[in-house]
Design a protein around this motif. Structure first.
Motif, short mmCIF file in Angstrom:
data_model
loop_
_atom_site.label_atom_id
_atom_site.label_comp_id
_atom_site.label_asym_id
_atom_site.label_seq_id
_atom_site.Cartn_x
_atom_site.Cartn_y
_atom_site.Cartn_z
N ILE A 246 0.84 -1.20 0.00
CA ILE A 246 0.00 0.00 0.00
C ILE A 246 0.88 1.25 0.00
O ILE A 246 1.87 1.33 0.73
CB ILE A 246 -0.92 0.03 1.25
N ASP A 247 0.48 2.21 -0.85
CA ASP A 247 1.12 3.52 -0.85
C ASP A 247 0.21 4.46 -0.06
O ASP A 247 -0.93 4.71 -0.43
CB ASP A 247 1.28 4.02 -2.30
N HIS A 248 0.74 4.98 1.05
CA HIS A 248 -0.06 5.85 1.93
C HIS A 248 0.14 7.34 1.64
O HIS A 248 -0.52 8.18 2.26
CB HIS A 248 0.30 5.58 3.40
N GLY A 249 1.04 7.66 0.73
CA GLY A 249 1.33 9.05 0.45
C GLY A 249 2.36 9.62 1.42
O GLY A 249 2.69 9.01 2.44
N ASP A 250 2.90 10.79 1.08
CA ASP A 250 3.92 11.45 1.90
C ASP A 250 5.13 10.56 2.15
O ASP A 250 5.82 10.70 3.16
CB ASP A 250 3.35 11.90 3.25
N GLY A 251 5.39 9.63 1.22
CA GLY A 251 6.56 8.76 1.33
C GLY A 251 6.33 7.51 2.14
O GLY A 251 7.24 6.67 2.26
N TYR A 252 5.15 7.30 2.73
CA TYR A 252 4.86 6.12 3.56
C TYR A 252 4.34 4.97 2.71
O TYR A 252 3.46 5.15 1.87
CB TYR A 252 3.82 6.45 4.63
N GLU A 253 4.88 3.77 2.97
CA GLU A 253 4.40 2.55 2.33
C GLU A 253 4.35 1.45 3.38
O GLU A 253 5.07 1.49 4.38
CB GLU A 253 5.34 2.11 1.20
N SER A 254 3.50 0.46 3.13
CA SER A 254 3.47 -0.72 4.01
C SER A 254 3.34 -1.97 3.16
O SER A 254 2.80 -1.94 2.05
CB SER A 254 2.30 -0.63 5.01
N LEU A 255 3.89 -3.09 3.70
CA LEU A 255 3.92 -4.36 2.97
C LEU A 255 3.46 -5.47 3.90
O LEU A 255 3.88 -5.53 5.07
CB LEU A 255 5.33 -4.63 2.45
N TYR A 256 2.60 -6.36 3.37
CA TYR A 256 2.01 -7.45 4.15
C TYR A 256 2.28 -8.74 3.38
O TYR A 256 1.74 -8.94 2.28
CB TYR A 256 0.50 -7.24 4.32
N ALA A 257 3.09 -9.64 3.93
CA ALA A 257 3.51 -10.84 3.19
C ALA A 257 3.17 -12.12 3.95
O ALA A 257 2.77 -12.10 5.12
CB ALA A 257 5.01 -10.77 2.92
N HIS A 258 3.38 -13.27 3.25
CA HIS A 258 3.07 -14.62 3.73
C HIS A 258 1.56 -14.82 3.91
O HIS A 258 1.13 -15.65 4.71
CB HIS A 258 3.78 -14.94 5.06
N LEU A 259 0.76 -14.04 3.17
CA LEU A 259 -0.69 -14.15 3.30
C LEU A 259 -1.20 -15.49 2.79
O LEU A 259 -0.64 -16.08 1.85
CB LEU A 259 -1.38 -13.01 2.54
N GLY A 260 -2.27 -15.97 3.42
CA GLY A 260 -2.92 -17.19 2.93
C GLY A 260 -3.95 -16.86 1.86
O GLY A 260 -4.22 -17.66 0.97
N ARG A 261 -4.52 -15.65 1.96
CA ARG A 261 -5.52 -15.20 0.99
C ARG A 261 -5.43 -13.70 0.86
O ARG A 261 -5.17 -12.99 1.84
CB ARG A 261 -6.92 -15.59 1.44
N ILE A 262 -5.62 -13.19 -0.37
CA ILE A 262 -5.62 -11.75 -0.63
C ILE A 262 -7.05 -11.31 -0.91
O ILE A 262 -7.76 -11.94 -1.69
CB ILE A 262 -4.71 -11.40 -1.82
N ALA A 263 -7.49 -10.22 -0.25
CA ALA A 263 -8.89 -9.78 -0.38
C ALA A 263 -9.04 -8.45 -1.10
O ALA A 263 -10.15 -7.89 -1.16
CB ALA A 263 -9.51 -9.68 1.01
N VAL A 264 -7.95 -7.89 -1.69
CA VAL A 264 -8.04 -6.59 -2.37
C VAL A 264 -7.37 -6.68 -3.74
O VAL A 264 -6.62 -7.64 -4.02
CB VAL A 264 -7.36 -5.47 -1.54
N ARG A 265 -7.62 -5.67 -4.55
CA ARG A 265 -7.02 -5.62 -5.88
C ARG A 265 -6.17 -4.37 -6.03
O ARG A 265 -6.35 -3.39 -5.30
CB ARG A 265 -8.11 -5.61 -6.96
N VAL A 266 -5.26 -4.42 -6.99
CA VAL A 266 -4.40 -3.27 -7.27
C VAL A 266 -5.27 -2.07 -7.67
O VAL A 266 -6.22 -2.21 -8.45
CB VAL A 266 -3.40 -3.59 -8.39
#
Length: 313
Positions: A246-266
């Motif tokens: 996810i790009d949060h703006g103002d230079g902030y990003e977050s990453l979520y890995a090793h997921l069993g299922r993804i519930a969102v789209r790009v």
């Protein structure tokens, strides 16, 4: 030679009868009277001394009881002072994270030291107290100084938190975008591997940076967005398994890995707390956990510093 003079004393019985007369030499009578008076004075002084000692003993007993009560009260205040200090330590850790996500610089350590320590200007105890009970007086003074320091520290934290709250109120939209909450919805989730620049990889057996935290949780536990933003990646990456970025703006990003299922789209716009997927074991995960990263201007930072709602060790 002068003849001695006498007093004549007559005793008359109340019911009648023969009267008796006694003749006493005046000089001897005066001597006996003086002696009796002296004896009476000595007896009175003795009685006063005994009673005085009894009063003194009772007063000493009262003082000792009051002293024990004072010592007990001081010890209780010391215990509460320690609890207050621990509570301020916890609040201070939250205050630093709050300032961080509010976009404010952390306070200089010198500022904190002024709030925590600093010499006492004037001894709160008087000289008489020190003369009568020096040990108790020093203990009482220590307690007073500790409380004064804690109050100064509380004032400092209160002012800092007010400043941070004002900043958040002014920049509310920006604050909602900063990744700053626990990313797994599970009461028993906890950090199983912390942020490190030299961690032994559990699968590869090599030392390499681990610029994230691994949060262990039950398989299928919901993973949520830690701040509002736009999904820039939702798919699979080598080693990470299923990933959402996810790009949060103002230079902030977050990453979520090793997921069993993804519930969102790009391209999806998400709010803080929206579900992104579920905890899984994809990629090189050895058990169900979430690999969570926070980046600022492309540089990984320790996510722990941004958890406003606390974290599990």
């Amino acid at each position: 030679m002068r003849k001695p003079s006498y007093w004549t004393i007559q005793i008359l019985p109340g019911g009648g009868g023969r009267a008796r007369s006694y003749r006493v030499e005046k000089r001897r009578a005066k001597a006996v009277g003086i002696a009796a008076a002296v004896l009476l004075m000595m007896a009175s002084a003795f009685v006063a001394t005994v009673l005085g000692r009894q009063d003194a003993a009772e007063q000493l007993a009262r003082y000792r009881a009051e002293n024990r009560q004072l010592i007990s009260s001081l010890q209780a205040m010391e215990r509460r002072s320690g609890e207050f200090s621990q509570a301020l330590d916890d609040l201070s850790a939250r205050e630093q994270r709050f300032r961080l996500v509010a976009g404010l610089p952390l306070l200089d350590p010198d500022v904190y030291s002024v709030g925590v320590g600093g010499p006492g200007d004037v001894s709160p105890m008087n000289d008489e107290f020190f003369e009568v009970a020096p040990d108790l007086a020093r203990e009482a003074e220590d307690v007073v100084v500790d409380i004064e320091q804690l109050l100064r520290r509380a004032d400092l934290l209160g002012s800092s938190l007010t400043e941070a709250a004002d900043s958040v109120g002014t920049h509310r939209e920006r604050f909602q975008r900063i990744p700053s909450i626990w990313p797994v919805v599970a009461e028993d989730s906890w950090i199983s591997s912390g942020f490190s620049y030299n961690r032994l990889h559990p699968v590869l057996g090599l030392r390499r940076p681990h610029t994230a935290v691994d949060i262990s949780a039950d398989f299928g536990s919901p993973v949520i967005a830690t701040g509002a933003g736009r999904v820039t990646f939702a798919g699979t990456k080598t080693g990470y398994g299923r990933v959402v970025e996810i790009d949060h703006g103002d230079g902030y990003e977050s990453l979520y890995a090793h997921l069993g299922r993804i519930a969102v789209r790009v391209g999806a716009q998400v709010r803080r707390g929206d579900t992104l997927g579920e905890v899984g074991v994809s990629g090189t995960a050895t058990g169900p956990n979430l690999h969570y990263e926070v980046l600022i201007d492309g540089r990984a930072v320790n996510p722990v510093g941004y958890f406003l709602d606390g974290y599990r060790r």
